[in-house]
Each structure stands twice: as C-alpha cells, then as structure tokens.
Motif scaffolding. Structure first.
Motif: not given
Length: 109
Positions: A32-42
């Motif tokens: 999991v990393s920070g980012g994506g349109c919802s805050g966390f990204q798989y």
C-alpha cells in the motif's frame, strides 16, 4: 499473515504470470502506498527479493510478501482475480476501507 487472503483464482493467475516470467522463485508482493484518488493505493507486483521488514507466507502454492506497514492496512483483505465481460483484473476486498474509488485500486480509511 493469515489475515491476508489470496483466493485460489488469484493464486492460479499469479502462478501463470510467474511461469510466463520463467523465474520460478518469484513471489507476489502486495503493498500500500499513499496516492490514488482515495488516499491509499494498492500495489501488486512479482518480486524475487525480500527486505528486513517483509513478512513472507504461502497460500495455494504462491509465496506472498508484504511489508509490515502495508500489512496493517491490508489486515483482513481478500485478493481475488476476476474475469468477466469487462476484462480481467486483481480485486481487493478490504474490510478496513471506508471508501474506494470506482476503479477499485485505491481506498480511504
């Protein structure tokens, strides 16, 4: 790492991808990393190395590698591989997520 579930369908797809790579020692790295349109990204990738803070387990003949920080955010998550008329993809069902984006690759907590 029993709180992270890899479905038989996902394991079968990972085995196919590993065979295509021609490197039988590859493992499935989930993160999991920070980012994506919802805050966390798989994050999902094949890897043949582990780090100091990685936890390794095996499910359905596939070795899973997850770093400690991601493991907390993935607790209880089911990783599945689904094929339908819209295509084929890995899907994450995370009971800790309070919301997910439309594409299913990012989430909020």
């Amino acid at each position: 790492m029993s709180s992270l579930i890899l479905t038989p369908s996902a394991a079968q797809r990972v085995q196919v991808l590993i065979a295509m790579e021609g490197k039988p020692n590859m493992m499935l790295r989930l993160g999991v990393s920070g980012g994506g349109c919802s805050g966390f990204q798989y994050n999902i990738e094949l890897d043949d190395k582990t780090g100091e803070d990685d936890v390794v387990s095996e499910q359905h003949g596939v070795k899973l590698v997850v770093d400690q920080t991601s493991l907390e955010l993935l607790d209880g998550t089911e990783v599945d591989f689904v094929e339908d008329l819209m295509g084929a993809s890995f899907q994450f069902r995370n009971p800790q997520a309070t919301s997910t984006c439309g594409c299913g690759t990012s989430f909020a907590m």
